[in-house]
Write a protein that holds these residues in place. Sequence first.
Motif, PDB file in Angstrom:
ATOM      1  N   PRO A   1       0.737  -7.434 -19.163  1.00 33.29           N
ATOM      2  CA  PRO A   1       1.871  -6.598 -18.736  1.00 33.29           C
ATOM      3  C   PRO A   1       1.811  -6.375 -17.229  1.00 33.29           C
ATOM      4  CG  PRO A   1       0.179  -5.235 -19.774  1.00 33.29           C
ATOM      5  CD  PRO A   1      -0.246  -6.665 -19.968  1.00 33.29           C
ATOM      6  N   PHE A   2       2.972  -6.141 -16.631  1.00 39.47           N
ATOM      7  CA  PHE A   2       3.036  -6.034 -15.174  1.00 39.47           C
ATOM      8  C   PHE A   2       4.082  -5.011 -14.758  1.00 39.47           C
ATOM      9  CE2 PHE A   2       5.039  -7.231 -11.141  1.00 39.47           C
ATOM     10  CZ  PHE A   2       3.929  -7.312 -10.299  1.00 39.47           C
ATOM     11  N   GLU A   3       3.777  -4.272 -13.701  1.00 37.36           N
ATOM     12  CA  GLU A   3       4.739  -3.355 -13.085  1.00 37.36           C
ATOM     13  C   GLU A   3       4.635  -3.482 -11.566  1.00 37.36           C
ATOM     14  OE1 GLU A   3       4.168   0.188 -16.450  1.00 37.36           O
ATOM     15  OE2 GLU A   3       3.981   0.638 -14.310  1.00 37.36           O
ATOM     16  N   LYS A   4       5.753  -3.301 -10.901  1.00 34.08           N
ATOM     17  CA  LYS A   4       5.763  -3.265  -9.436  1.00 34.08           C
ATOM     18  C   LYS A   4       6.168  -1.879  -8.969  1.00 34.08           C
ATOM     19  CE  LYS A   4       9.136  -5.011  -6.908  1.00 34.08           C
ATOM     20  NZ  LYS A   4      10.030  -5.979  -6.243  1.00 34.08           N
ATOM     21  N   HIS A   5       5.405  -1.315  -8.060  1.00 35.58           N
ATOM     22  CA  HIS A   5       5.708  -0.021  -7.465  1.00 35.58           C
ATOM     23  C   HIS A   5       5.754  -0.182  -5.953  1.00 35.58           C
ATOM     24  CE1 HIS A   5       4.911   2.225 -11.280  1.00 35.58           C
ATOM     25  NE2 HIS A   5       4.139   1.167 -11.497  1.00 35.58           N
ATOM     26  N   VAL A   6       6.451   0.697  -5.289  1.00 33.80           N
ATOM     27  CA  VAL A   6       6.522   0.678  -3.827  1.00 33.80           C
ATOM     28  C   VAL A   6       6.101   2.045  -3.307  1.00 33.80           C
ATOM     29  CG1 VAL A   6       7.983   0.406  -1.795  1.00 33.80           C
ATOM     30  CG2 VAL A   6       8.360  -1.047  -3.803  1.00 33.80           C
ATOM     31  N   VAL A   7       5.158   2.050  -2.393  1.00 30.82           N
ATOM     32  CA  VAL A   7       4.710   3.287  -1.770  1.00 30.82           C
ATOM     33  C   VAL A   7       5.125   3.262  -0.308  1.00 30.82           C
ATOM     34  CG1 VAL A   7       2.419   2.353  -1.212  1.00 30.82           C
ATOM     35  CG2 VAL A   7       2.739   4.820  -1.389  1.00 30.82           C
ATOM     36  N   GLU A   8       5.613   4.390   0.181  1.00 24.29           N
ATOM     37  CA  GLU A   8       5.975   4.492   1.598  1.00 24.29           C
ATOM     38  C   GLU A   8       4.928   5.327   2.314  1.00 24.29           C
ATOM     39  OE1 GLU A   8       9.480   6.617   4.034  1.00 24.29           O
ATOM     40  OE2 GLU A   8      10.146   4.844   2.907  1.00 24.29           O
ATOM     41  N   THR A   9       4.364   4.764   3.363  1.00 24.28           N
ATOM     42  CA  THR A   9       3.339   5.482   4.107  1.00 24.28           C
ATOM     43  C   THR A   9       3.976   6.537   5.003  1.00 24.28           C
ATOM     44  OG1 THR A   9       3.330   3.988   6.014  1.00 24.28           O
ATOM     45  CG2 THR A   9       1.949   3.378   4.125  1.00 24.28           C
ATOM     46  N   GLU A  10       3.140   7.434   5.479  1.00 23.35           N
ATOM     47  CA  GLU A  10       3.645   8.528   6.301  1.00 23.35           C
ATOM     48  C   GLU A  10       4.233   8.045   7.612  1.00 23.35           C
ATOM     49  OE1 GLU A  10       2.154  13.056   7.434  1.00 23.35           O
ATOM     50  OE2 GLU A  10       0.755  11.580   6.610  1.00 23.35           O
ATOM     51  N   ASP A  11       3.809   6.858   8.059  1.00 19.72           N
ATOM     52  CA  ASP A  11       4.338   6.331   9.315  1.00 19.72           C
ATOM     53  C   ASP A  11       5.375   5.242   9.094  1.00 19.72           C
ATOM     54  OD1 ASP A  11       2.361   4.628   8.347  1.00 19.72           O
ATOM     55  OD2 ASP A  11       1.742   3.956  10.333  1.00 19.72           O
ATOM     56  N   GLY A  12       5.932   5.144   7.870  1.00 24.76           N
ATOM     57  CA  GLY A  12       7.140   4.371   7.678  1.00 24.76           C
ATOM     58  C   GLY A  12       7.033   2.982   7.106  1.00 24.76           C
ATOM     59  N   TYR A  13       5.848   2.516   6.735  1.00 26.07           N
ATOM     60  CA  TYR A  13       5.712   1.201   6.121  1.00 26.07           C
ATOM     61  C   TYR A  13       5.936   1.296   4.613  1.00 26.07           C
ATOM     62  CZ  TYR A  13       3.742  -0.736  10.409  1.00 26.07           C
ATOM     63  OH  TYR A  13       3.564  -1.163  11.703  1.00 26.07           O
ATOM     64  N   SER A  14       6.673   0.345   4.062  1.00 33.03           N
ATOM     65  CA  SER A  14       6.881   0.249   2.617  1.00 33.03           C
ATOM     66  C   SER A  14       5.993  -0.865   2.079  1.00 33.03           C
ATOM     67  CB  SER A  14       8.348  -0.043   2.291  1.00 33.03           C
ATOM     68  OG  SER A  14       9.163   1.041   2.693  1.00 33.03           O
ATOM     69  N   ILE A  15       5.132  -0.521   1.130  1.00 38.64           N
ATOM     70  CA  ILE A  15       4.111  -1.445   0.651  1.00 38.64           C
ATOM     71  C   ILE A  15       4.165  -1.526  -0.864  1.00 38.64           C
ATOM     72  CG2 ILE A  15       1.618  -1.878   0.546  1.00 38.64           C
ATOM     73  CD1 ILE A  15       1.392  -0.270   3.176  1.00 38.64           C
ATOM     74  N   GLU A  16       4.197  -2.750  -1.377  1.00 36.29           N
ATOM     75  CA  GLU A  16       4.197  -2.930  -2.827  1.00 36.29           C
ATOM     76  C   GLU A  16       2.790  -2.715  -3.397  1.00 36.29           C
ATOM     77  OE1 GLU A  16       5.876  -6.495  -4.377  1.00 36.29           O
ATOM     78  OE2 GLU A  16       7.660  -6.413  -3.081  1.00 36.29           O
ATOM     79  N   VAL A  17       2.739  -2.079  -4.555  1.00 34.36           N
ATOM     80  CA  VAL A  17       1.508  -1.922  -5.316  1.00 34.36           C
ATOM     81  C   VAL A  17       1.769  -2.506  -6.700  1.00 34.36           C
ATOM     82  CG1 VAL A  17      -0.229  -0.318  -6.181  1.00 34.36           C
ATOM     83  CG2 VAL A  17       0.978   0.188  -4.048  1.00 34.36           C
ATOM     84  N   HIS A  18       0.910  -3.394  -7.152  1.00 33.89           N
ATOM     85  CA  HIS A  18       1.126  -4.108  -8.408  1.00 33.89           C
ATOM     86  C   HIS A  18       0.180  -3.593  -9.479  1.00 33.89           C
ATOM     87  CE1 HIS A  18       2.601  -7.284  -5.404  1.00 33.89           C
ATOM     88  NE2 HIS A  18       3.649  -6.674  -5.920  1.00 33.89           N
ATOM     89  N   ARG A  19       0.741  -3.354 -10.639  1.00 36.83           N
ATOM     90  CA  ARG A  19      -0.003  -2.710 -11.717  1.00 36.83           C
ATOM     91  C   ARG A  19      -0.126  -3.632 -12.934  1.00 36.83           C
ATOM     92  NH1 ARG A  19       1.959   2.897 -14.776  1.00 36.83           N
ATOM     93  NH2 ARG A  19      -0.075   3.478 -15.678  1.00 36.83           N
ATOM     94  N   ILE A  20      -1.330  -3.711 -13.468  1.00 33.92           N
ATOM     95  CA  ILE A  20      -1.578  -4.380 -14.743  1.00 33.92           C
ATOM     96  C   ILE A  20      -2.094  -3.298 -15.686  1.00 33.92           C
ATOM     97  CG2 ILE A  20      -2.778  -6.253 -15.933  1.00 33.92           C
ATOM     98  CD1 ILE A  20      -3.147  -7.608 -13.231  1.00 33.92           C
TER      99      ILE A  20
END
Length: 466
Positions: free
Chosen positions: A39-58
């Motif tokens: 199983p797989f999920e994709k999440h996006v976290v936004e850092t305090e200084d404005g970068y959007s970064i994907e986090v992948h979950r199994i």
Amino acid sequence: MTNFFAPLLCFCNAIYFASSVLPDPYRKIDYMVDYYGYPFEKHVVETEDGYSIEVHRIPGGKGEKVNQTLINKPPAYLLHALTQSSADWISVGPQLSLAFLLADEGFDVWLGNCRGNLFGRNHKIYLETSYGFWNYRIPKLMVIEVGNSCQGSALPTDNKSELPTADKLAMLRDGSTVGKPTVARPIRRKPGLGSEYRHLWHEIGIYDMPATIDMILKKTGKSQLYLGCFSQGCTASLVMGALKPDYNKKIRLAAKMGPVAFLGNMQGGGKMVLPTITKLLVPILERFGHFDVTTIALLTILVTKLLKMHIIIPVIFNAIYAFVGPGHSNDNEQAIKMGAPFLLGGISSKQVLHYGLGVLNPNTFRQYDYGSEKNMIAYNSSDPPDYPLEEVTMPMVIFQGKNDFCADPLDVELLMKRLPNVIQRFMRPVNHIDFGYNRNIRSLVYNKIVELFKKSESKISRNIRN
């Protein structure tokens, strides 16, 4: 000298801008995970200084359905090495992957990414083709001048908990008063988290990792997680633990593979090359700007094609071994070919130079050295401050390679003396990249990591029952 390097740098970046990485179906990490039956999920976290970064979950093991993964599982957060991304934890396949092994053993696996890699190339203000994206030189404290009058401080100086956010940076960029000229002017301030001149694995530690950890704990409803990191991922975790010590309490147990901090005993090609290029490039790139080193379409295609040629693989790896130490990763051709499209995941030139400064300054693990004049502006000191490793109280186990040229055993020994909570160290007959590609890495390292995580988790369960 300047007249020569300025056009050269512009030419190199023009080539990069014109050849951003081509679309590649193998870069669809969700397809890969699904192909292997997880199983797989994709999440996006936004850092305090404005970068959007994907986090992948199994969130479950092979064959588990989505509704089965809602079982209360301990979260495990994995962070990759330099030039890599979350894809490198799974591209080598289920037989080798630590991520799939943890998922099969009952852990909720979260694969982190960092600013600038394949899954961290968005920012609220900067385009990835701008120097600001790769250098990030926005002051923490600025005075907003409207017309001829000073309107006061826009951002705080001494409050370490209040870092500059992307919204505040946008305000500084766009101006806060309509119809009047607005100037954002930096002023000197005390050293701390908000250092004006920014580099990248430092920011991974103070921005990317904390934001990712907070998101994981919020999503899972847990108060702690397990951390597995490799090389630069370990560097960033040390920065986080040193400068944001509250996050040490959120790590149940950290497994650090080939941790890079002190570099005075580095061996091989890195020892010969890094000091020279660091001395040469730091003053040039600090003047003209930093850029992405690895994510160039032609380079990615070339490396991928070459690593699919059986006769070429030994040649390439003999060159690599000159920098990382003697090993046997080239014996695992299947894993190499599967991981090839992800090997060049994207890094800033500043990340490499920061490591180079560590080689030039043995027995130090400290912030970026801009030279005495700029250091006074950035840190209020002619020398960059050391990271306070005594603050890194997260419990950890260290896996080091006997043949590792990058995280040399002597440097790891020095690191262990500075850290207050190293539970155990394991020496293994591997080099630096063997932690990802050695065909026996599961039996050498990964199985022990799972064993230690499960042992720690069983202690929690016993305490709850008692």
